[in-house]
Design an enzyme around this catalytic site. Structure first.
Site, PDB file in Angstrom:
ATOM      1  N   GLU A   1      -2.535  -8.936   1.860  1.00 16.86           N
ATOM      2  CA  GLU A   1      -2.845  -9.543   3.158  1.00 16.86           C
ATOM      3  C   GLU A   1      -4.344  -9.579   3.429  1.00 16.86           C
ATOM      4  OE1 GLU A   1      -3.019  -5.224   4.159  1.00 16.86           O
ATOM      5  OE2 GLU A   1      -1.904  -6.456   2.738  1.00 16.86           O
TER       6      GLU A   1
ATOM      7  N   HIS B   1      -3.604  -4.577  -1.319  1.00 15.72           N
ATOM      8  CA  HIS B   1      -3.455  -5.247  -0.022  1.00 15.72           C
ATOM      9  C   HIS B   1      -3.511  -6.772  -0.179  1.00 15.72           C
ATOM     10  CE1 HIS B   1      -3.674  -1.761   2.676  1.00 15.72           C
ATOM     11  NE2 HIS B   1      -4.383  -1.228   1.707  1.00 15.72           N
TER      12      HIS B   1
ATOM     13  N   CYS C   1       0.835  -1.195   0.000  1.00 19.03           N
ATOM     14  CA  CYS C   1       0.000   0.000   0.000  1.00 19.03           C
ATOM     15  C   CYS C   1       0.874   1.250   0.000  1.00 19.03           C
ATOM     16  CB  CYS C   1      -1.002  -0.024   1.132  1.00 19.03           C
ATOM     17  SG  CYS C   1      -2.281   1.241   0.930  1.00 19.03           S
TER      18      CYS C   1
END
Length: 117
Positions: free
Chosen positions: A95, A93, A9
């Site tokens: 994750e 993102h 990010c």
């Protein structure tokens, strides 16, 4: 050897700025769970979660750096990679498991770099 870096990010923008690239404000920003990103190495498209209002100017990347991912909607930069050092980043993102595991390979790549030092 250099220590590996994996930016996520804002980390994509920070790594780009540290390398000497420029960023710019997007007209609307890329937000939501369904942003398509193309891996420029393979041409494969991943559905990614995003929440950002700025992007890296790919044309301003210095030598030894290249774009890694591109947003399929607005063609903005979604990642960079160094050509011979273990430095890379993504604007989305991984994750957040938008795929849900489509981009898990990024973490595996980073862990591989860490284990090799």
């Amino acid at each position: 050897p250099p220590r590996p870096i994996f930016g996520i990010c804002l980390g994509n923008q920070l790594l780009s700025l540290a390398a000497g690239a420029k960023t710019y404000k997007l007209k609307y920003g890329n937000r939501g769970m369904n942003q398509p990103c193309i891996d420029l190495r393979t041409g494969r498209c991943y559905i990614t979660p995003q929440n950002h209002g700025f992007a890296v100017d790919s044309d301003s990347l210095p030598p030894m750096w290249k774009p890694l991912f591109m947003n399929a909607n607005d063609l903005s930069n979604e990642g960079i990679i160094h050509t011979n050092k273990p430095f890379f980043s993504v604007q989305f993102h991984p994750e957040a498991s938008g795929g849900p595991t489509d981009t898990a390979f990024l973490f595996q790549k980073f862990v591989g770099h860490v284990r090799s030092i």
